[in-house]
Scaffold this active site. Structure first.
Site, PDB file in Angstrom:
ATOM      1  N   GLU A 108       2.110  12.098  -1.125  1.00  0.00           N
ATOM      2  CA  GLU A 108       1.960  11.581   0.227  1.00  0.00           C
ATOM      3  C   GLU A 108       3.159  12.027   1.057  1.00  0.00           C
ATOM      4  O   GLU A 108       4.309  11.947   0.604  1.00  0.00           O
ATOM      5  CB  GLU A 108       1.895  10.054   0.176  1.00  0.00           C
ATOM      6  CG  GLU A 108       1.361   9.429   1.445  1.00  0.00           C
ATOM      7  CD  GLU A 108       0.920   8.009   1.162  1.00  0.00           C
ATOM      8  OE1 GLU A 108      -0.196   7.808   0.653  1.00  0.00           O
ATOM      9  OE2 GLU A 108       1.721   7.093   1.408  1.00  0.00           O
ATOM     10  N   GLY A 145       0.823  -1.198   0.000  1.00  0.00           N
ATOM     11  CA  GLY A 145       0.000   0.000   0.000  1.00  0.00           C
ATOM     12  C   GLY A 145       0.860   1.252   0.000  1.00  0.00           C
ATOM     13  O   GLY A 145       2.061   1.211   0.301  1.00  0.00           O
ATOM     14  N   CYS A 146       0.233   2.379  -0.320  1.00  0.00           N
ATOM     15  CA  CYS A 146       1.012   3.619  -0.426  1.00  0.00           C
ATOM     16  C   CYS A 146       1.545   4.083   0.926  1.00  0.00           C
ATOM     17  O   CYS A 146       2.731   4.408   1.051  1.00  0.00           O
ATOM     18  CB  CYS A 146       0.173   4.711  -1.093  1.00  0.00           C
ATOM     19  SG  CYS A 146      -1.446   4.992  -0.331  1.00  0.00           S
ATOM     20  N   TYR A 147       0.695   4.098   1.941  1.00  0.00           N
ATOM     21  CA  TYR A 147       1.178   4.518   3.260  1.00  0.00           C
ATOM     22  C   TYR A 147       2.274   3.585   3.787  1.00  0.00           C
ATOM     23  O   TYR A 147       3.309   4.053   4.278  1.00  0.00           O
ATOM     24  CB  TYR A 147       0.023   4.560   4.266  1.00  0.00           C
ATOM     25  CG  TYR A 147      -0.924   5.729   4.117  1.00  0.00           C
ATOM     26  CD1 TYR A 147      -0.463   7.037   4.119  1.00  0.00           C
ATOM     27  CD2 TYR A 147      -2.299   5.522   4.016  1.00  0.00           C
ATOM     28  CE1 TYR A 147      -1.335   8.114   4.011  1.00  0.00           C
ATOM     29  CE2 TYR A 147      -3.183   6.584   3.904  1.00  0.00           C
ATOM     30  CZ  TYR A 147      -2.703   7.886   3.906  1.00  0.00           C
ATOM     31  OH  TYR A 147      -3.569   8.944   3.799  1.00  0.00           O
TER      32      TYR A 147
END
Length: 346
Positions: free
Chosen positions: A242, A149-151
């Site tokens: 992000e 995932g991105c986080y």
């Protein structure tokens, strides 16, 4: 150069479209099919204005109308549940899945956080967690890769070198994260409307975001013990990007210089991860549209604590770009191939 024939599932979403954007100019890739059940029969240009000159792309099709045997690799850009259900039946092509379905190794943990029984639990032991900088040795032989995932991508790139060197405590990690609205997907939701997100910022999924067990799972491997992190995501009014500010407690005897040295040494030869010079603050504008990750470490006012700040593009290094990086390593290609674009600025 022999081309890798790919199929993209979920090409009508933000992640799928960014993957097609990158794959279209990749010198070793041939796109043989694009799947989007609800948009079947349309072209990418019909639903994405930036593909107006991409006449060579195949039209969008339903999954049941595609011959998956024509592909060497399938990229899954579908929502959780739907992804595993479809991919579990594929016996021929290799798979890079960008959903959450194969990231967690435990089916019960998946059910707890995603609210559904895992559609293909037998595949969990086979899946390689594709944080490319740490999975490089496993990717060439992998049939199924779970793209992080991105986080977690940003958090783990910042924290793993420090955890592996035992320079930070495993029981006092706090992650404050900001994400662009594209991270919430393209589906119509009131909370994603312009008037809801413009000129403001808001925390969401406080204390219960589904990326938390993914971060904890990988940190637990590095620390050799269970880890519980505090993670608070925020939606901010930008399309992509992000930024995470991570507060850590240093272990007794460790100094900020030790943490910086660990990051410098780990990423000295990594083409996509850059530790910035002392005092330079990472920002999303440094990585926008690229597969880069920039990070830096700063002293906290509280003695014995440090702050790690890390920035990525959530749609590239946080999903589609990292998926292509995984593909490159799976097929023995330079990991930078097709991903050398300089970030967009301004």
């Amino acid at each position: 150069m022999e081309r890798i024939r790919i199929i993209v599932l979920g090409a009508s979403g933000y992640t799928g479209a960014d993957l097609v954007r990158l794959a279209r100019i990749h010198p070793a890739v041939e796109i043989v099919a694009l799947v989007a059940n609800q948009k079947a029969g349309q072209t990418m240009a019909d639903i994405w204005p930036h593909f107006m000159e991409a006449d060579s792309l195949p039209p969008l099709a339903r999954a049941d109308a595609v011959d998956f045997g024509t592909a060497d690799l399938v990229f899954g850009c579908l929502p959780h549940g739907a992804s595993a259900e479809l991919l579990a039946g594929l016996a021929g092509p290799r798979i890079v899945d960008l959903s959450a379905d194969f990231r967690l190794r435990d089916a019960e943990t998946y059910a707890e956080w995603y609210g559904v029984t895992h559609p293909a639990p037998a595949l969990l032991d086979e899946a390689v967690y594709g944080l490319a900088e740490y999975a490089r040795d496993l990717l060439p032989g992998a049939r199924l890769v779970a793209c992080p995932g991105c986080y977690p991508t940003a958090a783990l790139l910042a924290l793993l070198p420090l955890a592996q060197a035992r320079l930070i405590s495993p029981d006092d990690i706090s992650i404050f994260a900001l994400s662009g609205v594209s991270g919430a997907g393209r589906s119509l939701r009131e909370t994603n409307l312009f008037c809801e997100v413009a000129e403001g910022a808001a925390a969401y999924a406080v204390g219960k975001h589904r990326h938390m067990p993914e971060i904890e799972q990988e940190l637990a491997k590095a620390f050799g013990q269970d880890v519980l992190v505090s993670f608070t995501p925020h939606l901010v009014p930008m399309n992509r990007g992000e930024l995470e500010t991570i507060s850590v407690r240093m272990t007794p005897g460790a100094a900020l210089a030790d943490l910086r040295r660990a990051l410098d040494e780990r990423y000295a030869t990594e083409p996509f991860v850059h530790v910035l010079p002392p005092g330079v603050m990472p920002a999303t504008r440094m990585v926008r549209g690229s597969n880069l990750c920039v990070l830096n470490i700063f002293p906290d006012r509280i003695a014995g604590r440090a702050l790690v700040v890390v920035a990525i593009d959530n749609l590239v290094k946080g999903s589609a770009g990292q998926a292509i990086q995984n593909m490159n390593l799976m097929f023995g290609l330079p990991q930078t191939l097709g991903l050398e674009a300089v970030p967009l600025f301004p």
